[in-house]
Design a protein around this motif. Structure first.
Motif, PDB file in Angstrom:
ATOM      1  N   VAL A 128       0.837  -1.205   0.000  1.00 11.75           N
ATOM      2  CA  VAL A 128       0.000   0.000   0.000  1.00 11.75           C
ATOM      3  C   VAL A 128       0.873   1.256   0.000  1.00 11.75           C
ATOM      4  O   VAL A 128       0.586   2.225  -0.710  1.00 11.75           O
ATOM      5  N   ALA A 129       1.966   1.241   0.751  1.00 12.00           N
ATOM      6  CA  ALA A 129       2.874   2.388   0.781  1.00 12.00           C
ATOM      7  C   ALA A 129       3.444   2.656  -0.611  1.00 12.00           C
ATOM      8  O   ALA A 129       3.487   3.809  -1.065  1.00 12.00           O
ATOM      9  N   LYS A 130       3.851   1.606  -1.316  1.00 12.24           N
ATOM     10  CA  LYS A 130       4.415   1.769  -2.655  1.00 12.24           C
ATOM     11  C   LYS A 130       3.342   2.123  -3.683  1.00 12.24           C
ATOM     12  O   LYS A 130       3.574   2.918  -4.580  1.00 12.24           O
ATOM     13  N   MET A 131       2.187   1.534  -3.534  1.00 11.59           N
ATOM     14  CA  MET A 131       1.104   1.721  -4.502  1.00 11.59           C
ATOM     15  C   MET A 131       0.450   3.096  -4.372  1.00 11.59           C
ATOM     16  O   MET A 131       0.188   3.761  -5.375  1.00 11.59           O
ATOM     17  N   LEU A 132       0.187   3.509  -3.154  1.00 17.76           N
ATOM     18  CA  LEU A 132      -0.558   4.748  -2.920  1.00 17.76           C
ATOM     19  C   LEU A 132       0.295   5.890  -2.377  1.00 17.76           C
ATOM     20  O   LEU A 132      -0.190   7.027  -2.275  1.00 17.76           O
ATOM     21  N   GLY A 133       1.525   5.579  -1.973  1.00 14.56           N
ATOM     22  CA  GLY A 133       2.370   6.618  -1.387  1.00 14.56           C
ATOM     23  C   GLY A 133       1.893   7.046  -0.013  1.00 14.56           C
ATOM     24  O   GLY A 133       2.139   8.174   0.415  1.00 14.56           O
ATOM     25  N   GLU A 134       1.188   6.152   0.673  1.00 17.31           N
ATOM     26  CA  GLU A 134       0.655   6.443   2.011  1.00 17.31           C
ATOM     27  C   GLU A 134       1.283   5.506   3.033  1.00 17.31           C
ATOM     28  O   GLU A 134       1.539   4.346   2.737  1.00 17.31           O
ATOM     29  N   THR A 135       1.478   6.011   4.232  1.00 21.13           N
ATOM     30  CA  THR A 135       2.022   5.188   5.308  1.00 21.13           C
ATOM     31  C   THR A 135       0.885   4.710   6.197  1.00 21.13           C
ATOM     32  O   THR A 135       0.070   5.503   6.650  1.00 21.13           O
ATOM     33  N   HIS A 136       0.853   3.408   6.424  1.00 19.75           N
ATOM     34  CA  HIS A 136      -0.131   2.797   7.323  1.00 19.75           C
ATOM     35  C   HIS A 136       0.640   1.927   8.302  1.00 19.75           C
ATOM     36  O   HIS A 136       1.670   1.355   7.962  1.00 19.75           O
ATOM     37  N   THR A 137       0.128   1.817   9.516  1.00 17.80           N
ATOM     38  CA  THR A 137       0.804   1.004  10.530  1.00 17.80           C
ATOM     39  C   THR A 137       0.013  -0.248  10.899  1.00 17.80           C
ATOM     40  O   THR A 137       0.503  -1.086  11.652  1.00 17.80           O
ATOM     41  N   GLU A 138      -1.200  -0.343  10.372  1.00 18.10           N
ATOM     42  CA  GLU A 138      -2.051  -1.508  10.656  1.00 18.10           C
ATOM     43  C   GLU A 138      -3.046  -1.674   9.528  1.00 18.10           C
ATOM     44  O   GLU A 138      -3.166  -0.825   8.643  1.00 18.10           O
ATOM     45  N   ILE A 139      -3.760  -2.792   9.571  1.00 20.69           N
ATOM     46  CA  ILE A 139      -4.796  -3.031   8.572  1.00 20.69           C
ATOM     47  C   ILE A 139      -5.982  -2.123   8.885  1.00 20.69           C
ATOM     48  O   ILE A 139      -6.645  -2.270   9.910  1.00 20.69           O
ATOM     49  N   ASP A 140      -6.183  -1.155   8.001  1.00 19.26           N
ATOM     50  CA  ASP A 140      -7.291  -0.208   8.150  1.00 19.26           C
ATOM     51  C   ASP A 140      -8.124  -0.217   6.863  1.00 19.26           C
ATOM     52  O   ASP A 140      -7.903  -1.047   5.977  1.00 19.26           O
ATOM     53  N   ARG A 141      -9.068   0.679   6.751  1.00 15.52           N
ATOM     54  CA  ARG A 141      -9.987   0.719   5.615  1.00 15.52           C
ATOM     55  C   ARG A 141      -9.229   0.837   4.286  1.00 15.52           C
ATOM     56  O   ARG A 141      -9.557   0.162   3.302  1.00 15.52           O
ATOM     57  N   ALA A 142      -8.207   1.682   4.208  1.00 16.00           N
ATOM     58  CA  ALA A 142      -7.441   1.860   2.969  1.00 16.00           C
ATOM     59  C   ALA A 142      -6.720   0.568   2.575  1.00 16.00           C
ATOM     60  O   ALA A 142      -6.655   0.221   1.387  1.00 16.00           O
ATOM     61  N   VAL A 143      -6.194  -0.135   3.560  1.00 17.12           N
ATOM     62  CA  VAL A 143      -5.499  -1.399   3.287  1.00 17.12           C
ATOM     63  C   VAL A 143      -6.503  -2.451   2.818  1.00 17.12           C
ATOM     64  O   VAL A 143      -6.246  -3.182   1.858  1.00 17.12           O
ATOM     65  N   LEU A 144      -7.652  -2.524   3.462  1.00 11.29           N
ATOM     66  CA  LEU A 144      -8.699  -3.458   3.036  1.00 11.29           C
ATOM     67  C   LEU A 144      -9.124  -3.176   1.598  1.00 11.29           C
ATOM     68  O   LEU A 144      -9.254  -4.096   0.785  1.00 11.29           O
ATOM     69  N   ASP A 145      -9.327  -1.904   1.282  1.00  8.72           N
ATOM     70  CA  ASP A 145      -9.713  -1.527  -0.082  1.00  8.72           C
ATOM     71  C   ASP A 145      -8.629  -1.896  -1.089  1.00  8.72           C
ATOM     72  O   ASP A 145      -8.923  -2.341  -2.201  1.00  8.72           O
ATOM     73  N   ALA A 146      -7.372  -1.715  -0.715  1.00 11.47           N
ATOM     74  CA  ALA A 146      -6.258  -2.042  -1.610  1.00 11.47           C
ATOM     75  C   ALA A 146      -6.209  -3.540  -1.897  1.00 11.47           C
ATOM     76  O   ALA A 146      -5.934  -3.948  -3.033  1.00 11.47           O
ATOM     77  N   VAL A 147      -6.478  -4.367  -0.898  1.00 14.32           N
ATOM     78  CA  VAL A 147      -6.496  -5.818  -1.116  1.00 14.32           C
ATOM     79  C   VAL A 147      -7.598  -6.173  -2.113  1.00 14.32           C
ATOM     80  O   VAL A 147      -7.383  -6.959  -3.044  1.00 14.32           O
ATOM     81  N   GLY A 148      -8.762  -5.590  -1.948  1.00 14.75           N
ATOM     82  CA  GLY A 148      -9.860  -5.839  -2.884  1.00 14.75           C
ATOM     83  C   GLY A 148      -9.511  -5.393  -4.290  1.00 14.75           C
ATOM     84  O   GLY A 148      -9.766  -6.103  -5.266  1.00 14.75           O
ATOM     85  N   GLU A 149      -8.904  -4.227  -4.400  1.00 13.22           N
ATOM     86  CA  GLU A 149      -8.546  -3.703  -5.717  1.00 13.22           C
ATOM     87  C   GLU A 149      -7.451  -4.539  -6.373  1.00 13.22           C
ATOM     88  O   GLU A 149      -7.518  -4.837  -7.566  1.00 13.22           O
ATOM     89  N   LEU A 150      -6.442  -4.944  -5.611  1.00 13.50           N
ATOM     90  CA  LEU A 150      -5.389  -5.807  -6.166  1.00 13.50           C
ATOM     91  C   LEU A 150      -5.959  -7.149  -6.631  1.00 13.50           C
ATOM     92  O   LEU A 150      -5.604  -7.648  -7.701  1.00 13.50           O
ATOM     93  N   THR A 151      -6.843  -7.725  -5.829  1.00  8.58           N
ATOM     94  CA  THR A 151      -7.471  -8.997  -6.196  1.00  8.58           C
ATOM     95  C   THR A 151      -8.253  -8.833  -7.495  1.00  8.58           C
ATOM     96  O   THR A 151      -8.168  -9.662  -8.397  1.00  8.58           O
ATOM     97  N   ASN A 152      -8.986  -7.736  -7.608  1.00  8.61           N
ATOM     98  CA  ASN A 152      -9.771  -7.461  -8.804  1.00  8.61           C
ATOM     99  C   ASN A 152      -8.867  -7.245 -10.020  1.00  8.61           C
ATOM    100  O   ASN A 152      -9.127  -7.774 -11.102  1.00  8.61           O
TER     101      ASN A 152
END
Length: 170
Positions: free
Chosen positions: A69-93
């Motif tokens: 997610v950091a590489k894909m969106l340029g955002e820093t996350h420290t845990e599984i949050d809404r943005a990370v969940l959305d990214a997993v769905g989008e990558l799967t799609n």
């Protein structure tokens, strides 16, 4: 499971990860999986129909998906949050779409549903059809993930030769 359904997932995964995440994953040795345990902390699962019926699951360790997610969106996350969940769905799609496009080159038509996300330590992935799935591991600079494919070909049933006795005579 027919290799004509596996290779598109390998190439589709490589393509999406290189173009959208800007990392080049290294594919490991595929193996058969006979249980429902996920190989990660978060999974995206998408059902498929058409010339093949079944599902694709992508499972990531928490560290890996946060790095992606950091590489894909340029955002820093420290845990599984809404943005990370959305990214997993989008990558799967996206990986499902790229893989299905590769299957079309072999005249295979496969359609996909909307991805579902499951997460948590020791979660399970239950595929639409029964039987073993093929797990393909990938290593990246941010961690490891797997794609878990369980498809049954409908191609032979759909394209069976008509019995000569059933052919109309003119």
């Amino acid at each position: 499971m027919d290799v004509k359904f596996i290779n598109p997932f390998i190439y589709g995964t490589m393509d999406v990860m290189e173009k959208m995440v800007f990392i080049k994953p290294v594919v490991g040795r595929p193996y058969a999986k006979t249980d429902d345990m996920a190989h990660g902390d978060i999974s995206g699962i998408i059902g498929m129909t058409g010339d093949a019926t079944g599902s694709l699951a992508m499972s990531f360790s928490e560290t890996c998906i946060i790095g992606i997610v950091a590489k894909m969106l340029g955002e820093t996350h420290t845990e599984i949050d809404r943005a990370v969940l959305d990214a997993v769905g989008e990558l799967t799609n996206m990986i499902s779409g790229s893989s299905r496009k590769l299957m079309e080159k072999d005249d295979l038509k496969v359609f996909a549903a909307i991805p579902t996300i499951v997460f948590g330590k020791a979660h399970t992935v239950r595929h639409i059809i029964k039987g073993p799935s093929i797990v393909i591991p990938f290593k990246t600079v941010v961690g490891e993930f797997v794609i878990d494919v369980c498809l049954k070909s409908n191609f032979k049933q759909k394209h069976e030769e008509v019995n000569p006795a059933q052919k109309a005579s003119f």
